[in-house]
Scaffold this motif. Structure first.
Motif, PDB file in Angstrom:
ATOM      1  N   ARG A  76      -8.720  18.583  18.247  1.00  0.00           N
ATOM      2  CA  ARG A  76      -9.587  18.740  17.083  1.00  0.00           C
ATOM      3  C   ARG A  76      -9.460  17.517  16.180  1.00  0.00           C
ATOM      4  NH1 ARG A  76      -8.967  24.574  14.299  1.00  0.00           N
ATOM      5  NH2 ARG A  76     -11.212  24.305  13.956  1.00  0.00           N
ATOM      6  N   VAL A  77     -10.515  17.273  15.437  1.00  0.00           N
ATOM      7  CA  VAL A  77     -10.529  16.213  14.429  1.00  0.00           C
ATOM      8  C   VAL A  77     -10.451  16.851  13.051  1.00  0.00           C
ATOM      9  CG1 VAL A  77     -11.970  14.452  13.336  1.00  0.00           C
ATOM     10  CG2 VAL A  77     -11.780  14.531  15.827  1.00  0.00           C
ATOM     11  N   LEU A  78      -9.547  16.354  12.231  1.00  0.00           N
ATOM     12  CA  LEU A  78      -9.442  16.779  10.843  1.00  0.00           C
ATOM     13  C   LEU A  78     -10.237  15.804   9.981  1.00  0.00           C
ATOM     14  CD1 LEU A  78      -8.184  18.495   8.531  1.00  0.00           C
ATOM     15  CD2 LEU A  78      -6.248  16.905   8.581  1.00  0.00           C
ATOM     16  N   CYS A  79     -11.248  16.303   9.299  1.00  0.00           N
ATOM     17  CA  CYS A  79     -12.017  15.460   8.383  1.00  0.00           C
ATOM     18  C   CYS A  79     -11.595  15.770   6.957  1.00  0.00           C
ATOM     19  CB  CYS A  79     -13.519  15.678   8.528  1.00  0.00           C
ATOM     20  SG  CYS A  79     -14.467  14.694   7.332  1.00  0.00           S
ATOM     21  N   ALA A  80     -10.820  14.864   6.381  1.00  0.00           N
ATOM     22  CA  ALA A  80     -10.457  14.945   4.970  1.00  0.00           C
ATOM     23  C   ALA A  80     -10.967  13.707   4.256  1.00  0.00           C
ATOM     24  CB  ALA A  80      -8.957  15.105   4.807  1.00  0.00           C
ATOM     25  N   GLN A  81     -12.187  13.307   4.645  1.00  0.00           N
ATOM     26  CA  GLN A  81     -12.892  12.234   3.970  1.00  0.00           C
ATOM     27  C   GLN A  81     -13.800  12.865   2.913  1.00  0.00           C
ATOM     28  OE1 GLN A  81     -13.020   8.651   3.894  1.00  0.00           O
ATOM     29  NE2 GLN A  81     -14.064   9.496   2.121  1.00  0.00           N
ATOM     30  N   GLY A  82     -13.418  12.709   1.643  1.00  0.00           N
ATOM     31  CA  GLY A  82     -14.198  13.308   0.585  1.00  0.00           C
ATOM     32  C   GLY A  82     -15.565  12.658   0.446  1.00  0.00           C
ATOM     33  N   PRO A  83     -16.587  13.438   0.092  1.00  0.00           N
ATOM     34  CA  PRO A  83     -17.938  12.900  -0.073  1.00  0.00           C
ATOM     35  C   PRO A  83     -18.186  12.371  -1.479  1.00  0.00           C
ATOM     36  CG  PRO A  83     -18.000  15.273  -0.281  1.00  0.00           C
ATOM     37  CD  PRO A  83     -16.561  14.900   0.008  1.00  0.00           C
ATOM     38  N   ALA A  84     -19.363  11.808  -1.671  1.00  0.00           N
ATOM     39  CA  ALA A  84     -19.754  11.290  -2.975  1.00  0.00           C
ATOM     40  C   ALA A  84     -19.968  12.431  -3.960  1.00  0.00           C
ATOM     41  CB  ALA A  84     -21.034  10.467  -2.852  1.00  0.00           C
ATOM     42  N   PRO A  85     -19.616  12.230  -5.233  1.00  0.00           N
ATOM     43  CA  PRO A  85     -19.812  13.270  -6.244  1.00  0.00           C
ATOM     44  C   PRO A  85     -21.290  13.544  -6.517  1.00  0.00           C
ATOM     45  CG  PRO A  85     -18.274  11.571  -6.995  1.00  0.00           C
ATOM     46  CD  PRO A  85     -18.933  11.048  -5.764  1.00  0.00           C
ATOM     47  N   ALA A  86     -21.565  14.641  -7.235  1.00  0.00           N
ATOM     48  CA  ALA A  86     -22.946  15.029  -7.542  1.00  0.00           C
ATOM     49  C   ALA A  86     -23.665  13.975  -8.369  1.00  0.00           C
ATOM     50  CB  ALA A  86     -22.956  16.372  -8.271  1.00  0.00           C
ATOM     51  N   GLY A  87     -22.923  13.235  -9.195  1.00  0.00           N
ATOM     52  CA  GLY A  87     -23.551  12.224 -10.043  1.00  0.00           C
ATOM     53  C   GLY A  87     -23.702  10.864  -9.392  1.00  0.00           C
ATOM     54  N   ALA A  88     -23.341  10.758  -8.123  1.00  0.00           N
ATOM     55  CA  ALA A  88     -23.364   9.457  -7.437  1.00  0.00           C
ATOM     56  C   ALA A  88     -24.726   9.231  -6.793  1.00  0.00           C
ATOM     57  CB  ALA A  88     -22.258   9.378  -6.396  1.00  0.00           C
ATOM     58  N   THR A  89     -25.691   8.848  -7.598  1.00  0.00           N
ATOM     59  CA  THR A  89     -27.033   8.572  -7.108  1.00  0.00           C
ATOM     60  C   THR A  89     -27.287   7.066  -7.132  1.00  0.00           C
ATOM     61  OG1 THR A  89     -28.069   8.731  -9.280  1.00  0.00           O
ATOM     62  CG2 THR A  89     -27.852  10.778  -8.004  1.00  0.00           C
ATOM     63  N   ILE A  90     -28.168   6.623  -6.262  1.00  0.00           N
ATOM     64  CA  ILE A  90     -28.536   5.205  -6.249  1.00  0.00           C
ATOM     65  C   ILE A  90     -29.117   4.803  -7.594  1.00  0.00           C
ATOM     66  CG2 ILE A  90     -30.166   3.548  -5.254  1.00  0.00           C
ATOM     67  CD1 ILE A  90     -29.685   4.881  -2.540  1.00  0.00           C
ATOM     68  N   ALA A  91     -29.942   5.663  -8.170  1.00  0.00           N
ATOM     69  CA  ALA A  91     -30.572   5.332  -9.455  1.00  0.00           C
ATOM     70  C   ALA A  91     -29.527   5.099 -10.532  1.00  0.00           C
ATOM     71  CB  ALA A  91     -31.534   6.448  -9.866  1.00  0.00           C
ATOM     72  N   HIS A  92     -28.498   5.944 -10.578  1.00  0.00           N
ATOM     73  CA  HIS A  92     -27.464   5.783 -11.607  1.00  0.00           C
ATOM     74  C   HIS A  92     -26.716   4.466 -11.425  1.00  0.00           C
ATOM     75  CE1 HIS A  92     -24.345   6.844 -14.497  1.00  0.00           C
ATOM     76  NE2 HIS A  92     -23.445   6.493 -13.582  1.00  0.00           N
ATOM     77  N   TYR A  93     -26.361   4.126 -10.190  1.00  0.00           N
ATOM     78  CA  TYR A  93     -25.613   2.895  -9.953  1.00  0.00           C
ATOM     79  C   TYR A  93     -26.484   1.664 -10.201  1.00  0.00           C
ATOM     80  CZ  TYR A  93     -21.564   5.399  -8.053  1.00  0.00           C
ATOM     81  OH  TYR A  93     -20.456   6.197  -7.905  1.00  0.00           O
ATOM     82  N   ARG A  94     -27.749   1.745  -9.812  1.00  0.00           N
ATOM     83  CA  ARG A  94     -28.665   0.642 -10.089  1.00  0.00           C
ATOM     84  C   ARG A  94     -28.845   0.456 -11.595  1.00  0.00           C
ATOM     85  NH1 ARG A  94     -30.302  -3.049  -6.009  1.00  0.00           N
ATOM     86  NH2 ARG A  94     -30.489  -1.936  -4.035  1.00  0.00           N
TER      87      ARG A  94
END
Length: 597
Positions: A76-94
């Motif tokens: 089995r593969v353990l995935c403990a790679q956290g995803p981007a937060p809810a506020g992590a949008t391209i528009a916000h970073y741009r």
């Protein structure tokens, strides 16, 4: 007569533990001696590595692992790679004036995954109480460990940044205001206090599994998440792009996420079956490379020859071009892995290799996805021509905060045949400021997203960054045999490829294959800020031989010869059908060790 190696290949029947730091390897083997299994040992090693190699990983980082459970006879593969937060949008970073996500600072942070990943492994497959696996890390954090010179050097290079921009990091890493001395005991009592509090709260639950779950809640829905949330609401800190910015991670993001198990991707190669994490990692490039090299006739070439190394490097250029075009989070994008791993595709790709080094970015053609190939080519061209920016001029604060971290690795096999290969990373001391009151920093994994729409690796809430972290597990003749891996960012699967080929075709033992010369390509877009590509460039250790290096140059490769014994941090562990266990660790950097009996 056996070949000379820098260390013996460790052998025994009781257990083996190997990692990128001798203390972690000793701790892991100690847990095996205490009656624990490979999963108990790996978890203890993982937490200890957060203490003794803080420039390479930390509690706020991320974790992929691949395991074999003897009880379940299952990989089995353990995935403990956290995803981007809810506020992590391209528009916000741009809107922040960014075209790339900085390599450090709070905007580069995704949900921390390592905590939950290690605890999920312990709950589902471990046997010892939480206290037994956490106490070694707490001991070294509270009472001290001999600080690596490289940690001292990293802190020294960041001292001005810590003093003027990241004071919480200065308080943790420069106690009394001075850079700590390498080789002397170093302590992180605040981190020890954090873990002690987690233990106290966890032990209010009854039963081992309930205590582990209580600890997970304590971290992601309790005081740890609350402390991170409160800090990030106010913190506005210098990042690698040269400005003070706030992050977008919240306690609510942490509360809604958990690590999970997945099935591995696999590829058969002669008598071997190689198992890797999915395309949210870069792991499939190793499978693609093996498929391509089989078509290119690698088994008939002389290992270590210029023709052999040339063919491997050219294959890597092709498979990493596919990584850049097509890999990403399969939960958010339809990744064409079946097509990329098909024999027909491998044959078509192998036909592109000539006797000359290619300087072109050449993703393969996937029906309906031509636009992704074009976009990857354009990105590489743009990043090849671009100025490095804050990494390239005078040592500004932005430049200082771009000091990239690396990774650690763990391999464990116990007497029952359980196996763990894990590659924790992130949450480096140089990634972002220490969270006050917790004693650790958050990660900077979001830098692997692009701020362009429509890509498998476009920034989006809930999406996993396409990480470079890539542990490996291999079966031989249908039986789980080998756990292996290395730190090294984009180089991880390149060094693992060279290593695996030596075992599969060169007849070398685990240590001989580690000690042999290593090399890698820098041809493609890098995964880390500032995401540059270096077409045609490769690095190789001088032990490959002057004639081989000259031949590679004659074939058109742009060669950078490394310092001796400086490439790769491979470790490996294996189990023969008769129960004989083996382990090995790289002598490079003089930190990694294998332990066993």
């Amino acid at each position: 007569m056996a070949a000379f190696t820098t260390r013996p290949e460790i052998t025994g029947t009781f257990g083996v533990a190997t990692s990128t730091h001798w203390i972690a390897s000793a701790v892991g083997f100690g847990l095996l001696e205490k009656g624990g299994n490979a999963f108990d040992a790996a978890v203890a090693m993982g937490f200890v590595l957060q203490v003794v190699e803080p420039h390479l990983n930390g509690p706020g980082g991320d974790l992929p692992a691949i395991i074999h459970s003897a009880r379940e006879d299952r990989i089995r593969v353990l995935c403990a790679q956290g995803p981007a937060p809810a506020g992590a949008t391209i528009a916000h970073y741009r809107d922040q004036g960014l075209t790339l996500i900085p390599g450090s600072g709070l905007l580069a942070t995704v949900i921390p995954g390592a905590f939950d990943g290690w605890l999920l492994m312990l709950r589902d497959y471990g046997s010892l109480p939480l206290r037994d696996v956490l106490e070694p890390a707490i001991h070294y954090a509270r009472h001290g460990h001999p600080l690596l010179d490289r940690v001292s050097d990293s802190i020294a290079s960041l001292a001005d940044l810590f003093r003027h921009e990241w004071p919480s990091s200065a308080a943790t890493w420069m106690p009394g205001g001075a850079v700590p001395t390498g080789g002397r005991p170093f302590r992180n009592p605040v981190l020890a206090d954090t873990w002690d509090r987690i233990l106290r709260e966890a032990e209010t639950a009854r039963g081992r599994e309930a205590q582990v779950d209580r600890a997970r809640d304590c971290i992601y829905r309790g005081f740890v998440a609350e402390t991170i949330d409160a800090y990030l609401r106010e913190a506005c800190v210098m990042d690698g792009a040269g400005a003070r910015r706030k992050g977008v991670l919240t306690g609510q993001d942490m509360a809604g996420w958990q690590a999970h198990w997945e099935d591995p991707l696999t590829l058969d190669h002669d008598r071997w079956t190689l198992c890797k994490p999915g395309p949210w990692s870069q792991g499939p490039v190793l499978l693609q490379s093996l498929a391509l090299l089989r078509e290119a006739g690698i088994a008939d070439m002389e290992p270590g020859s210029a023709a052999y190394i040339h063919t491997v490097i050219e294959a890597i250029k092709l498979t990493y071009a596919d990584r850049e075009a097509y890999y990403g989070d399969p939960d958010h994008f339809d990744i064409p892995m079946e097509h990329l791993l098909s024999p027909a595709y491998a044959a078509d790709r192998a036909a592109l290799i000539t006797d000359r080094a290619s300087f072109d970015q050449r993703p393969g053609r996937v029906p309906g996805l031509d636009h992704l190939a074009r976009a990857a080519i354009d990105r590489a061209a743009a990043r090849h021509e671009a100025e490095v920016g804050s990494d390239g001029g005078e040592p500004t604060m932005a430049h200082l905060s771009n000091r990239r971290g690396d990774t650690v690795h763990v391999d464990v096999i116990d007497r029952w045949g359980n196996m763990v290969s894990a590659t924790p990373s992130g949450g480096w001391l140089q990634s972002s400021p220490v969270v006050p009151g917790l004693g650790f920093a958050l990660n900077s994994r979001a830098q692997m997203f692009w701020l362009d729409e429509g890509l498998p690796t476009s920034l989006a809430p809930g999406r996993r960054p396409r990480t470079t972290l890539s542990p490996s597990l291999a079966l031989r003749d249908g039986k789980p045999w080998l756990a292996f891996g290395t730190p090294g960012g984009d180089q991880q699967d390149q060094w693992q490829l060279a290593y695996f080929l030596r075992l599969a075709h060169g007849g070398q033992n685990l240590q001989e294959a580690i000690d042999a010369p290593l090399y890698h390509s820098m041809h493609f877009s890098a995964s880390f800020y500032p995401r540059q590509a270096n077409p045609g460039r490769m690095m190789i250790e001088p032990s490959a031989g002057a004639d081989v290096i000259a031949d590679l140059r004659a074939r058109g490769h742009e060669i950078e010869v490394s310092e001796p014994w400086s490439i790769g941090r491979l470790t490996a562990a294996a189990r023969d059908p008769d129960g004989m266990l083996r382990a090995a660790a790289t002598p490079r950097l003089m930190q990694a060790y294998a332990v066993g009996r």
